[in-house]
Motif scaffolding. Structure first.
Motif, PDB file in Angstrom:
ATOM      1  N   ASN A  52      28.501  42.166  30.315  1.00 29.86           N
ATOM      2  CA  ASN A  52      29.195  40.932  30.317  1.00 29.86           C
ATOM      3  C   ASN A  52      30.638  41.254  31.127  1.00 29.86           C
ATOM      4  O   ASN A  52      31.602  40.883  30.443  1.00 29.86           O
ATOM      5  CB  ASN A  52      29.635  40.553  28.798  1.00 29.86           C
ATOM      6  N   HIS A  55      32.768  39.745  36.708  1.00 30.58           N
ATOM      7  CA  HIS A  55      33.931  39.788  37.707  1.00 30.58           C
ATOM      8  C   HIS A  55      33.567  41.138  38.314  1.00 30.58           C
ATOM      9  O   HIS A  55      33.437  41.109  39.755  1.00 30.58           O
ATOM     10  CB  HIS A  55      35.105  39.767  37.135  1.00 30.58           C
ATOM     11  N   LEU A  85      29.775  34.955  36.151  1.00 26.54           N
ATOM     12  CA  LEU A  85      31.225  34.682  36.280  1.00 26.54           C
ATOM     13  C   LEU A  85      31.457  33.296  35.975  1.00 26.54           C
ATOM     14  O   LEU A  85      32.441  32.957  35.081  1.00 26.54           O
ATOM     15  CB  LEU A  85      31.868  34.874  37.652  1.00 26.54           C
ATOM     16  N   LYS A  86      30.950  32.048  36.649  1.00 22.63           N
ATOM     17  CA  LYS A  86      30.984  30.730  36.265  1.00 22.63           C
ATOM     18  C   LYS A  86      30.938  30.402  34.883  1.00 22.63           C
ATOM     19  O   LYS A  86      31.883  29.741  34.022  1.00 22.63           O
ATOM     20  CB  LYS A  86      30.160  29.885  37.044  1.00 22.63           C
ATOM     21  N   ASP A  87      29.886  30.794  34.036  1.00 18.52           N
ATOM     22  CA  ASP A  87      29.483  30.885  32.881  1.00 18.52           C
ATOM     23  C   ASP A  87      30.543  31.283  31.875  1.00 18.52           C
ATOM     24  O   ASP A  87      30.980  30.835  30.823  1.00 18.52           O
ATOM     25  CB  ASP A  87      28.092  31.207  32.731  1.00 18.52           C
ATOM     26  N   HIS A  88      30.878  32.568  32.279  1.00 22.11           N
ATOM     27  CA  HIS A  88      32.176  33.324  31.587  1.00 22.11           C
ATOM     28  C   HIS A  88      33.216  32.592  31.292  1.00 22.11           C
ATOM     29  O   HIS A  88      33.674  32.502  30.483  1.00 22.11           O
ATOM     30  CB  HIS A  88      32.139  34.696  32.067  1.00 22.11           C
ATOM     31  N   ARG A  89      33.822  32.053  32.525  1.00 20.85           N
ATOM     32  CA  ARG A  89      35.052  31.179  32.729  1.00 20.85           C
ATOM     33  C   ARG A  89      35.022  30.134  31.923  1.00 20.85           C
ATOM     34  O   ARG A  89      35.750  29.364  31.149  1.00 20.85           O
ATOM     35  CB  ARG A  89      35.432  31.059  34.105  1.00 20.85           C
ATOM     36  N   GLU A  90      33.703  29.204  31.856  1.00 18.09           N
ATOM     37  CA  GLU A  90      33.463  28.074  31.164  1.00 18.09           C
ATOM     38  C   GLU A  90      33.519  28.379  29.712  1.00 18.09           C
ATOM     39  O   GLU A  90      34.092  27.647  28.990  1.00 18.09           O
ATOM     40  CB  GLU A  90      31.977  27.433  31.421  1.00 18.09           C
ATOM     41  N   ALA A  92      35.142  30.892  28.428  1.00 17.78           N
ATOM     42  CA  ALA A  92      36.577  31.215  27.999  1.00 17.78           C
ATOM     43  C   ALA A  92      37.347  30.073  27.676  1.00 17.78           C
ATOM     44  O   ALA A  92      38.361  29.924  26.859  1.00 17.78           O
ATOM     45  CB  ALA A  92      37.291  32.239  29.033  1.00 17.78           C
ATOM     46  N   LYS A  93      37.083  28.881  28.539  1.00 15.75           N
ATOM     47  CA  LYS A  93      37.814  27.558  28.417  1.00 15.75           C
ATOM     48  C   LYS A  93      37.625  26.950  26.990  1.00 15.75           C
ATOM     49  O   LYS A  93      38.231  26.564  26.426  1.00 15.75           O
ATOM     50  CB  LYS A  93      37.429  26.716  29.488  1.00 15.75           C
ATOM     51  N   SER A  96      39.907  28.240  24.413  1.00 21.11           N
ATOM     52  CA  SER A  96      41.347  27.996  24.451  1.00 21.11           C
ATOM     53  C   SER A  96      41.841  26.664  24.145  1.00 21.11           C
ATOM     54  O   SER A  96      41.010  25.737  23.480  1.00 21.11           O
ATOM     55  CB  SER A  96      41.898  28.218  25.847  1.00 21.11           C
TER      56      SER A  96
END
Length: 96
Positions: A52, A55, A85-90, A92-93, A96
């Motif tokens: 995981n 990046h 990375l896209k999935d990881h960022r989504e 993370a959103k 938050s």
């Protein structure tokens, strides 16, 4: 180029056993010893994704594509890393 120490087999075995940290170290060592061995770099990318670390995987894949633009698997792994990375960022959103 041959792998006289059997590092490739050790790394693959570690991956198959789920020991991605160990496999990553083995692949990184092999990639450092044999910088032109694309399969070692792909092993690093695969492990980074499994751990995981999208990046880091994307950075490694981009470097491999720059080094070996003729190598189709490097481009496939770059795409996988970018998607991860896209999935990881989504994900993370959503936290938050």
């Amino acid at each position: 180029m041959a792998d006289p120490d059997g590092i490739t087999q050790k790394a693959l075995a570690a991956e198959s056993q789920g020991d991605l940290e160990r496999a990553l170290i083995l692949w990184q060592n092999l990639a450092a010893e044999r910088p032109n061995m694309a399969s070692a770099h792909i092993g690093v990318i695969r492990c980074l994704l499994g751990l995981n670390k999208p990046h880091d995987a994307l950075e490694k894949a981009r470097a491999l594509c720059a080094q070996r633009p003729d190598l189709a698997p490097s481009h496939r792994w770059r795409a996988r890393a970018a998607n991860a990375l896209k999935d990881h960022r989504e994900a993370a959103k959503s936290w938050s």
